[in-house]
Design a protein around this motif. Structure first.
Motif, PDB file in Angstrom:
ATOM      1  N   PHE A  30       6.127   5.895 -32.787  1.00  0.00           N
ATOM      2  CA  PHE A  30       7.415   5.395 -33.281  1.00  0.00           C
ATOM      3  C   PHE A  30       7.789   4.138 -32.478  1.00  0.00           C
ATOM      4  O   PHE A  30       7.778   4.150 -31.243  1.00  0.00           O
ATOM      5  CB  PHE A  30       8.436   6.516 -33.090  1.00  0.00           C
ATOM      6  CG  PHE A  30       9.798   6.262 -33.650  1.00  0.00           C
ATOM      7  CD1 PHE A  30       9.984   5.616 -34.877  1.00  0.00           C
ATOM      8  CD2 PHE A  30      10.917   6.710 -32.961  1.00  0.00           C
ATOM      9  CE1 PHE A  30      11.261   5.415 -35.388  1.00  0.00           C
ATOM     10  CE2 PHE A  30      12.197   6.512 -33.473  1.00  0.00           C
ATOM     11  CZ  PHE A  30      12.371   5.865 -34.681  1.00  0.00           C
ATOM     12  N   MET A  31       8.110   3.066 -33.214  1.00  0.00           N
ATOM     13  CA  MET A  31       8.295   1.768 -32.538  1.00  0.00           C
ATOM     14  C   MET A  31       9.352   1.790 -31.413  1.00  0.00           C
ATOM     15  O   MET A  31       9.124   1.234 -30.335  1.00  0.00           O
ATOM     16  CB  MET A  31       8.622   0.685 -33.564  1.00  0.00           C
ATOM     17  CG  MET A  31       8.528  -0.697 -32.941  1.00  0.00           C
ATOM     18  SD  MET A  31       9.455  -1.884 -33.863  1.00  0.00           S
ATOM     19  CE  MET A  31       8.348  -2.202 -35.225  1.00  0.00           C
ATOM     20  N   PRO A  32      10.518   2.414 -31.619  1.00  0.00           N
ATOM     21  CA  PRO A  32      11.496   2.436 -30.520  1.00  0.00           C
ATOM     22  C   PRO A  32      10.935   3.075 -29.242  1.00  0.00           C
ATOM     23  O   PRO A  32      11.289   2.671 -28.126  1.00  0.00           O
ATOM     24  CB  PRO A  32      12.655   3.264 -31.089  1.00  0.00           C
ATOM     25  CG  PRO A  32      12.577   3.027 -32.567  1.00  0.00           C
ATOM     26  CD  PRO A  32      11.095   2.980 -32.860  1.00  0.00           C
ATOM     27  N   ILE A  33      10.059   4.035 -29.408  1.00  0.00           N
ATOM     28  CA  ILE A  33       9.452   4.667 -28.219  1.00  0.00           C
ATOM     29  C   ILE A  33       8.499   3.669 -27.551  1.00  0.00           C
ATOM     30  O   ILE A  33       8.445   3.567 -26.318  1.00  0.00           O
ATOM     31  CB  ILE A  33       8.688   5.959 -28.615  1.00  0.00           C
ATOM     32  CG1 ILE A  33       9.628   6.979 -29.254  1.00  0.00           C
ATOM     33  CG2 ILE A  33       7.965   6.560 -27.411  1.00  0.00           C
ATOM     34  CD1 ILE A  33      10.641   7.601 -28.338  1.00  0.00           C
ATOM     35  N   GLN A  34       7.753   2.920 -28.354  1.00  0.00           N
ATOM     36  CA  GLN A  34       6.865   1.906 -27.752  1.00  0.00           C
ATOM     37  C   GLN A  34       7.698   0.898 -26.963  1.00  0.00           C
ATOM     38  O   GLN A  34       7.334   0.486 -25.871  1.00  0.00           O
ATOM     39  CB  GLN A  34       6.065   1.171 -28.822  1.00  0.00           C
ATOM     40  CG  GLN A  34       5.067   2.061 -29.554  1.00  0.00           C
ATOM     41  CD  GLN A  34       4.094   1.250 -30.398  1.00  0.00           C
ATOM     42  OE1 GLN A  34       3.387   0.378 -29.888  1.00  0.00           O
ATOM     43  NE2 GLN A  34       4.031   1.546 -31.676  1.00  0.00           N
ATOM     44  N   LYS A  35       8.837   0.509 -27.538  1.00  0.00           N
ATOM     45  CA  LYS A  35       9.675  -0.488 -26.860  1.00  0.00           C
ATOM     46  C   LYS A  35      10.273   0.078 -25.572  1.00  0.00           C
ATOM     47  O   LYS A  35      10.323  -0.605 -24.545  1.00  0.00           O
ATOM     48  CB  LYS A  35      10.763  -0.982 -27.808  1.00  0.00           C
ATOM     49  CG  LYS A  35      10.187  -1.833 -28.927  1.00  0.00           C
ATOM     50  CD  LYS A  35      11.250  -2.585 -29.674  1.00  0.00           C
ATOM     51  CE  LYS A  35      10.582  -3.630 -30.583  1.00  0.00           C
ATOM     52  NZ  LYS A  35      11.474  -4.145 -31.599  1.00  0.00           N
ATOM     53  N   ALA A  36      10.720   1.323 -25.639  1.00  0.00           N
ATOM     54  CA  ALA A  36      11.285   1.948 -24.429  1.00  0.00           C
ATOM     55  C   ALA A  36      10.198   2.092 -23.359  1.00  0.00           C
ATOM     56  O   ALA A  36      10.437   1.866 -22.158  1.00  0.00           O
ATOM     57  CB  ALA A  36      11.871   3.312 -24.782  1.00  0.00           C
ATOM     58  N   ALA A  37       8.990   2.436 -23.800  1.00  0.00           N
ATOM     59  CA  ALA A  37       7.884   2.577 -22.848  1.00  0.00           C
ATOM     60  C   ALA A  37       7.563   1.227 -22.201  1.00  0.00           C
ATOM     61  O   ALA A  37       7.329   1.135 -20.985  1.00  0.00           O
ATOM     62  CB  ALA A  37       6.653   3.135 -23.567  1.00  0.00           C
TER      63      ALA A  37
END
Ligand SMILES: Cc1ncc(COP(=O)(O)O)c(C=O)c1O
Length: 393
Positions: free
Chosen positions: A273-280
């Motif tokens: 999920f893109m928001p998780i990639q960004k948070a990571a």
């Protein structure tokens, strides 16, 4: 009508099932329960990564399918992180693969690399998915023992040559769950030597790499000469950055192995999920020092938990890393001991036999609550130590 595949019989979780039933029963009876079974972190991820996540959630394009290989920026960020944190250079184009948790990599890598008839060398005791993944691929696990008398380290000379010849893959895990030993550069060098000799690929599961205590500093497996030619390393944000439920991790190293894994994954998922990639990304770029406070915290928890138990005469080995304590069971069978411990004190542990035959004679505790609570829990156990040591049934 039997709707289940025969394969399901291979995934026996009886050890965990029995204890979770007893735990539920205690809760229903209104009795206290102290859940030190599962290693799920009790603290949040770095706070600004949650801000990034929140912001990304408001962007409608965040909800599109993702690519298995992840955002280009995420792979570049992982490459920067590996260089800054471990001095390891990996090409973001072909030597990095984001994962939906290390579990994703571990459960799919066997489908990518081994065939029925091949042998996979797995640590015993070890994290249960290793064996499950081998069965999923129809291959054969060979448990290489990690014994307390041998400091829970592998002894490759004990592996029969007939096994080594058929082995295609080996799994290493340092710091080890459940053993809590961190290994060393030397341990990696020996594994690489053995693997080269027998043409075996290596997966190093480094889920706990940042949780090493005292003077311990085992480096990334990939920093050892020869590692990147035959192996990959799995890193996870679950423990290091408390992202466990967000499901984000990555594999780095040998490019053919990663490409094979990517091909399998491209059939079964649509990336993270893109928001998780960004948070990571926000975390990997900005919180590289996070592990220092995390290490200090788990080390304190370990010490507070062990002090009353050591004082009561339970000579538990001091963990070198991870978030666990792996304690011998005074010669009692681990399931019986874990059950008694629950009955006597309400403390939930995991019987060592659930991690493989060599885990028999141990239970594992996860340090997933505050140091004060751990100290209280250990004091309660200490009061019952004679009953636990001596009770036969
Ligand atoms: C040794 C080991 N490897 C991998 C994992 C899975 O990690 P992830 O949450 O990244 O799937 C765990 C989780 O407990 C673990 O103990």
């Amino acid at each position: 009508m039997n709707l289940r595949s025969k394969r399901l019989n291979l995934f026996s979780s009886a050890v965990f099932y029995e204890l979770s039933n007893l735990t539920e029963k205690r809760k229903q009876d209104g009795l206290p329960v102290f859940p030190l079974g599962i290693g799920s972190p009790d603290l949040p991820p770095p706070l600004h990564s949650i801000d990034v996540l929140r912001e990304a959630l408001l962007d409608p394009s965040s909800f599109s399918y993702q690519r298995t290989e992840g955002l280009t920026d995420f792979r570049a960020c992982i490459s920067r992180f590996m260089a800054a944190q471990y001095g390891v250079q990996v090409d973001p184009e072909c030597e990095v693969l984001p994962l939906i948790g290390a579990q994703d990599g571990l459960s799919h890598i066997t489908l990518a690399l081994v065939d029925p008839g091949d042998i996979v060398l797995i640590p015993d005791p070890g994290y249960p998915i290793y064996e499950v993944a081998v069965h999923l691929a129809g291959a054969t696990p060979y448990f290489y023992p990690l014994r307390g008398e041998h400091d829970f380290l592998p002894d490759w000379s004990m592996i029969p040559s007939s096994i080594a010849e058929r082995a295609k893959l080996m799994i290493l895990n340092f710091p080890g769950n459940p053993t809590t030993v961190v290994g060393s550069r030397r341990v990696f060098e020996e594994a690489i030597h053995f693997a080269r000799l027998h043409k075996i690929a290596i997966i190093h599961d480094a889920a706990y790499i940042e949780l090493q205590f005292d003077e311990h500093q085992t480096p990334s497996f990939l920093s050892v000469p020869g590692a990147k030619e035959l192996g990959i390393e799995l890193h996870s944000l679950s423990k290091t950055f408390n992202f466990a439920g967000a499901r984000v991790a990555f594999a780095v190293g040998q490019q053919d192995m990663l490409e094979a894994l990517r091909i399998v994954k491209s059939q079964v998922d649509y990336g993270i999920f893109m928001p998780i990639q960004k948070a990571a990304m926000a975390t990997l770029d900005n919180d590289r020092g996070h592990h220092r406070s995390l290490r200090a915290m788990y080390q304190e928890r370990r010490d507070q938990f062990l002090a009353p138990l050591h004082a009561a005469g339970w000579d538990i080995r001091i963990p070198e890393g991870t978030m666990f304590v792996f304690a011998h069971t005074f010669g009692h069978d681990s399931r019986t001991f874990a059950r008694r411990l629950l009955e006597e004190t309400g403390v939930v542990s995991v019987p060592g036999v659930g991690f493989g035959p060599s885990g028999e004679g141990y239970v594992r505790f996860a340090m997933v609550t505050s140091k004060d609570e751990l100290s209280d829990i250990a004091s309660q156990i200490a009061k019952k130590i004679d009953r636990l040591r001596n009770r036969q049934t």
